[in-house]
Design a protein around this motif. Sequence first.
Motif, PDB file in Angstrom:
ATOM      1  N   MET A   3     -58.107 -12.106  24.062  1.00 26.86           N
ATOM      2  CA  MET A   3     -57.227 -13.001  23.917  1.00 26.86           C
ATOM      3  C   MET A   3     -55.713 -13.282  24.255  1.00 26.86           C
ATOM      4  O   MET A   3     -55.275 -13.375  24.900  1.00 26.86           O
ATOM      5  CB  MET A   3     -57.705 -13.509  23.132  1.00 26.86           C
ATOM      6  CG  MET A   3     -56.622 -15.391  22.155  1.00 26.86           C
ATOM      7  SD  MET A   3     -56.880 -16.029  21.768  1.00 26.86           S
ATOM      8  CE  MET A   3     -58.755 -16.700  21.595  1.00 26.86           C
ATOM      9  N   TYR A   4     -55.843 -11.901  23.792  1.00 28.56           N
ATOM     10  CA  TYR A   4     -54.481 -11.418  24.261  1.00 28.56           C
ATOM     11  C   TYR A   4     -53.812 -10.430  24.163  1.00 28.56           C
ATOM     12  O   TYR A   4     -52.060 -10.108  23.981  1.00 28.56           O
ATOM     13  CB  TYR A   4     -53.188 -10.828  22.064  1.00 28.56           C
ATOM     14  CG  TYR A   4     -54.400 -12.430  20.581  1.00 28.56           C
ATOM     15  CD1 TYR A   4     -53.455 -13.516  21.432  1.00 28.56           C
ATOM     16  CD2 TYR A   4     -55.241 -11.770  19.703  1.00 28.56           C
ATOM     17  CE1 TYR A   4     -54.021 -14.616  20.260  1.00 28.56           C
ATOM     18  CE2 TYR A   4     -55.939 -12.751  18.734  1.00 28.56           C
ATOM     19  CZ  TYR A   4     -54.883 -13.965  19.623  1.00 28.56           C
ATOM     20  OH  TYR A   4     -54.958 -15.569  18.613  1.00 28.56           O
ATOM     21  N   SER A   5     -54.600  -9.217  25.105  1.00 25.36           N
ATOM     22  CA  SER A   5     -53.953  -8.398  26.033  1.00 25.36           C
ATOM     23  C   SER A   5     -53.244  -8.505  26.446  1.00 25.36           C
ATOM     24  O   SER A   5     -51.624  -7.780  26.640  1.00 25.36           O
ATOM     25  CB  SER A   5     -55.492  -7.497  26.090  1.00 25.36           C
ATOM     26  OG  SER A   5     -54.937  -6.955  27.232  1.00 25.36           O
ATOM     27  N   LYS A  53     -47.189  -6.198  25.869  1.00 28.83           N
ATOM     28  CA  LYS A  53     -45.230  -6.312  26.259  1.00 28.83           C
ATOM     29  C   LYS A  53     -45.205  -5.861  25.235  1.00 28.83           C
ATOM     30  O   LYS A  53     -43.333  -4.829  25.227  1.00 28.83           O
ATOM     31  CB  LYS A  53     -45.527  -7.994  26.220  1.00 28.83           C
ATOM     32  CG  LYS A  53     -45.663  -8.976  27.530  1.00 28.83           C
ATOM     33  CD  LYS A  53     -45.343 -10.772  27.436  1.00 28.83           C
ATOM     34  CE  LYS A  53     -45.805 -11.243  28.129  1.00 28.83           C
ATOM     35  NZ  LYS A  53     -46.826 -11.082  29.431  1.00 28.83           N
ATOM     36  N   ALA A  54     -45.943  -5.728  24.151  1.00 34.43           N
ATOM     37  CA  ALA A  54     -45.140  -5.059  23.164  1.00 34.43           C
ATOM     38  C   ALA A  54     -45.281  -3.369  22.927  1.00 34.43           C
ATOM     39  O   ALA A  54     -44.746  -2.822  22.534  1.00 34.43           O
ATOM     40  CB  ALA A  54     -45.743  -5.292  22.232  1.00 34.43           C
ATOM     41  N   LEU A  55     -46.359  -3.229  23.921  1.00 29.23           N
ATOM     42  CA  LEU A  55     -46.191  -1.700  24.187  1.00 29.23           C
ATOM     43  C   LEU A  55     -45.006  -1.102  25.541  1.00 29.23           C
ATOM     44  O   LEU A  55     -44.363  -0.251  25.088  1.00 29.23           O
ATOM     45  CB  LEU A  55     -47.391  -0.918  25.157  1.00 29.23           C
ATOM     46  CG  LEU A  55     -49.276  -1.153  24.197  1.00 29.23           C
ATOM     47  CD1 LEU A  55     -50.513  -0.443  24.869  1.00 29.23           C
ATOM     48  CD2 LEU A  55     -48.297   0.150  22.825  1.00 29.23           C
ATOM     49  N   GLU A  56     -44.710  -2.195  26.166  1.00 32.70           N
ATOM     50  CA  GLU A  56     -43.492  -2.145  27.149  1.00 32.70           C
ATOM     51  C   GLU A  56     -42.189  -2.123  26.033  1.00 32.70           C
ATOM     52  O   GLU A  56     -41.832  -1.246  26.691  1.00 32.70           O
ATOM     53  CB  GLU A  56     -43.680  -3.026  27.755  1.00 32.70           C
ATOM     54  CG  GLU A  56     -42.540  -3.361  29.252  1.00 32.70           C
ATOM     55  CD  GLU A  56     -42.538  -4.118  29.879  1.00 32.70           C
ATOM     56  OE1 GLU A  56     -40.937  -3.862  30.870  1.00 32.70           O
ATOM     57  OE2 GLU A  56     -43.139  -5.112  30.516  1.00 32.70           O
ATOM     58  N   GLU A  84     -56.831   0.814  30.057  1.00 35.48           N
ATOM     59  CA  GLU A  84     -57.678   0.105  28.633  1.00 35.48           C
ATOM     60  C   GLU A  84     -58.172   0.636  27.046  1.00 35.48           C
ATOM     61  O   GLU A  84     -57.792   0.395  26.172  1.00 35.48           O
ATOM     62  CB  GLU A  84     -58.257  -1.308  29.076  1.00 35.48           C
ATOM     63  CG  GLU A  84     -58.039  -1.576  30.242  1.00 35.48           C
ATOM     64  CD  GLU A  84     -57.236  -2.977  29.851  1.00 35.48           C
ATOM     65  OE1 GLU A  84     -57.394  -3.211  28.823  1.00 35.48           O
ATOM     66  OE2 GLU A  84     -56.956  -3.967  30.579  1.00 35.48           O
ATOM     67  N   TYR A  85     -59.101   1.968  27.751  1.00 31.27           N
ATOM     68  CA  TYR A  85     -59.793   2.468  26.878  1.00 31.27           C
ATOM     69  C   TYR A  85     -58.008   2.679  25.332  1.00 31.27           C
ATOM     70  O   TYR A  85     -58.384   2.871  24.387  1.00 31.27           O
ATOM     71  CB  TYR A  85     -59.680   4.135  26.897  1.00 31.27           C
ATOM     72  CG  TYR A  85     -61.093   3.792  27.614  1.00 31.27           C
ATOM     73  CD1 TYR A  85     -62.102   3.135  26.957  1.00 31.27           C
ATOM     74  CD2 TYR A  85     -61.532   3.967  29.087  1.00 31.27           C
ATOM     75  CE1 TYR A  85     -63.743   3.006  27.072  1.00 31.27           C
ATOM     76  CE2 TYR A  85     -63.064   4.058  28.989  1.00 31.27           C
ATOM     77  CZ  TYR A  85     -63.789   3.401  28.395  1.00 31.27           C
ATOM     78  OH  TYR A  85     -65.660   3.057  28.668  1.00 31.27           O
ATOM     79  N   THR A  86     -56.649   3.522  26.296  1.00 34.67           N
ATOM     80  CA  THR A  86     -55.480   4.276  25.707  1.00 34.67           C
ATOM     81  C   THR A  86     -55.084   3.392  24.385  1.00 34.67           C
ATOM     82  O   THR A  86     -54.415   3.145  23.504  1.00 34.67           O
ATOM     83  CB  THR A  86     -54.511   4.463  26.779  1.00 34.67           C
ATOM     84  OG1 THR A  86     -55.052   6.052  27.820  1.00 34.67           O
ATOM     85  CG2 THR A  86     -53.304   5.619  25.955  1.00 34.67           C
ATOM     86  N   ILE A 131     -54.336   0.607  19.103  1.00 38.42           N
ATOM     87  CA  ILE A 131     -54.159  -0.281  18.704  1.00 38.42           C
ATOM     88  C   ILE A 131     -55.460  -0.513  17.446  1.00 38.42           C
ATOM     89  O   ILE A 131     -55.099  -0.804  16.122  1.00 38.42           O
ATOM     90  CB  ILE A 131     -53.992  -1.165  19.091  1.00 38.42           C
ATOM     91  CG1 ILE A 131     -53.228  -2.552  20.042  1.00 38.42           C
ATOM     92  CG2 ILE A 131     -54.116  -3.120  18.258  1.00 38.42           C
ATOM     93  CD1 ILE A 131     -53.359  -2.525  21.162  1.00 38.42           C
ATOM     94  N   PHE A 132     -56.783   0.274  18.008  1.00 34.22           N
ATOM     95  CA  PHE A 132     -57.379   0.193  16.796  1.00 34.22           C
ATOM     96  C   PHE A 132     -57.256   1.646  15.890  1.00 34.22           C
ATOM     97  O   PHE A 132     -57.746   0.959  14.327  1.00 34.22           O
ATOM     98  CB  PHE A 132     -58.446   0.134  17.281  1.00 34.22           C
ATOM     99  CG  PHE A 132     -60.254  -0.065  16.538  1.00 34.22           C
ATOM    100  CD1 PHE A 132     -60.289  -1.201  16.439  1.00 34.22           C
ATOM    101  CD2 PHE A 132     -60.609   1.147  16.555  1.00 34.22           C
ATOM    102  CE1 PHE A 132     -61.402  -1.261  15.547  1.00 34.22           C
ATOM    103  CE2 PHE A 132     -61.536   0.942  15.027  1.00 34.22           C
ATOM    104  CZ  PHE A 132     -62.280  -0.714  14.405  1.00 34.22           C
ATOM    105  N   LEU A 133     -56.332   2.261  15.935  1.00 31.74           N
ATOM    106  CA  LEU A 133     -55.791   3.340  14.897  1.00 31.74           C
ATOM    107  C   LEU A 133     -55.882   3.160  13.651  1.00 31.74           C
ATOM    108  O   LEU A 133     -56.586   3.398  12.179  1.00 31.74           O
ATOM    109  CB  LEU A 133     -55.615   5.121  15.702  1.00 31.74           C
ATOM    110  CG  LEU A 133     -56.512   5.293  16.978  1.00 31.74           C
ATOM    111  CD1 LEU A 133     -55.492   7.008  17.060  1.00 31.74           C
ATOM    112  CD2 LEU A 133     -57.492   6.184  15.678  1.00 31.74           C
ATOM    113  N   PRO A 134     -54.662   2.765  13.685  1.00 28.26           N
ATOM    114  CA  PRO A 134     -53.842   2.040  12.622  1.00 28.26           C
ATOM    115  C   PRO A 134     -54.804   1.129  11.287  1.00 28.26           C
ATOM    116  O   PRO A 134     -55.003   1.283  11.123  1.00 28.26           O
ATOM    117  CB  PRO A 134     -52.484   1.121  12.882  1.00 28.26           C
ATOM    118  CG  PRO A 134     -52.423   1.623  14.195  1.00 28.26           C
ATOM    119  CD  PRO A 134     -54.160   2.100  14.935  1.00 28.26           C
TER     120      PRO A 134
END
Length: 636
Positions: free
Chosen positions: A300-302, A308-311, A580-582, A587-590
Amino acid sequence: MRNLLEEFLIKHGKSKPTILGVREHIFTGSVSSLAWFMSNQETSFVTIGQRVLANPLKVRFHYGHPDVFDRIFHITRGGISKASKVINLSEDIFAGFNSTLRQGNVTHHEYIQLGKGRDVGMNQISNFEAKVANGNGEQTLCRDVHRLGHRFDFYRMLSMYFTTVGFYFNSMVAVLTVYVFLYGRLYLVLSGLEKSILQDPRIKNIKPFANALATQSVFQLGTLLILPMIMEVGLEKGFGKALAEFIIMQLQLAPMFFTFHLGTKTHYYGRTILHGGAKYRGTGRGFVVRHAKFAENYRMYSRSHFVKALELLILLVVYLAYGSSYRSSSLYVYVTISMWFLVFCWLFAPFIFNPSCFEWHKMVDDWTDWWKWMNNRGGIGLAPEQSWEAWWVSEHEHLKNGTVRSLLLELVLSLRLLIYQYGIVYHLHIVHENKSFMIYALSWLVIGIVLVSLKVVSLGREKFVTKFQLVFRILKGIVFLVLIGLMVVIFVGFDLAVSDVGASVLAFIPTGWFILLMAQVCGPLFRRLVIEPLGVLCCSCCRGGACRGPCCAKLRQRSGAVLRKIGPWDSIQEMARMYEYTMGILIFLPIAVLSWFPFMSEFQTRLLFNQAFSRGLQISRILAGQDGRGTITKRE
């Protein structure tokens, strides 16, 4: 109700009303903090907002609220419903547009109110915001708004603009300003201009400027957007109660919630303006408080938030890394604090407001589900919820409806991602301050080697993975060893530093994403510029018009198949999967780290829900025993 209907016989201003508006009472505010935020937002809009829109601004329309229509007036002037489900996606407001354009009068009355429930879950609210943003994008392009703007006087025109499409346009401009500011800072720091400016002896004592930036950053955190709520609560319950609720909202992370949905509005409004194709998004409208899986949130938010946030994150990191030697840390914090907050909200707000997200067993189930979804190959005949490939194809459907102009503009906008590589490669230690263009050309050679490696792996998977798995694994091992060997040769023979590896990653990640965007845009662009004109020329059934015969469809299908065979589409897909994996792991680690601590789940439950619901949820977990791994049920 009888008194309300009598209002049709009374003149309000110069004419009798054609739509009677009434206020609402949002009764779902006590379910969770999200429901409370939406309740306060809706309450401010449907009370003080509607009151001012109706009088004195005279720009109140119909917003899907329980308004009373003059039936005879509307059915004799074209009816209420509109014809198109795309441009008239927000059908309710077009009823108000029609009524006003045909000299109707919309009023607001507060001696009667009706109860109304709002969405209570994060994903429900996001779907609702996306639908409204899509609708406002179509309103910006429609004739009705154009005609109203031409026929209103100056002040009424500005009032209509600010209270309809202007709010979404201003939100988009606010986010675009962040991009322009950071890309400007990126150019200053990579070109050396910022260093020369700050080290200029004529520039002294910039502390007052830093203090001004700090004050500005506080107001950029979305604080001003909460003022209408404070005013409405203050008018109805007293300003002491309003101040107390304001403080509680800050403690329950209301700025994070509203900053996140600023990104939702901007993404869907901008996409609709650029490509069109708005569609209805069902929110469910149910009394739903449930745990959404990581894969569901990721889908939904990718594109709307995470990318955009990672950029922005890479922009902030590059700006920090290449300016820390001459810039004071306080100046950097004052300039970028609000943008770090924006990045944090866009990356982690869906998980902070997701019930039971920090429970360990839920986190393990989410990871298993997301990993299975990512590895499920084959996009044909599968729903986006079943396979990453099917979802990835569905995310580009809006480009197929785009015009040549919108596709070219999309391509031009993506050129910004090449700035990183061009600026960073000249700061590597391995180039020894060489400013030759060959340095930039060699950096593209590195990207070419990576793309060739991906193509070899994709071809090997296509040829050997079903019958010769050992051969395919040997092929992947050979490619990996060749790449490692090249890295060792560069380290030993060309004096490559460890810091250069990190800098190269920061330089090449945006370039790879540019290649993905270019591949996604070039397919529909090639179809528009080459295949469709070729079909018109070759097919007699078209008769010089639009390509619409069965032979034209076969031509497009065959040309698309040929493009997929001769083009690097498989390599592009594997490259996208790697991105997408990266992104998912980062995002999942924290979330996984915080799930180790048992108190995080209790804290989140108390933060999201009221005290009675939180206590009931904790008791239900104790009573459930070994069966506590399920989702939150209706009984809970």
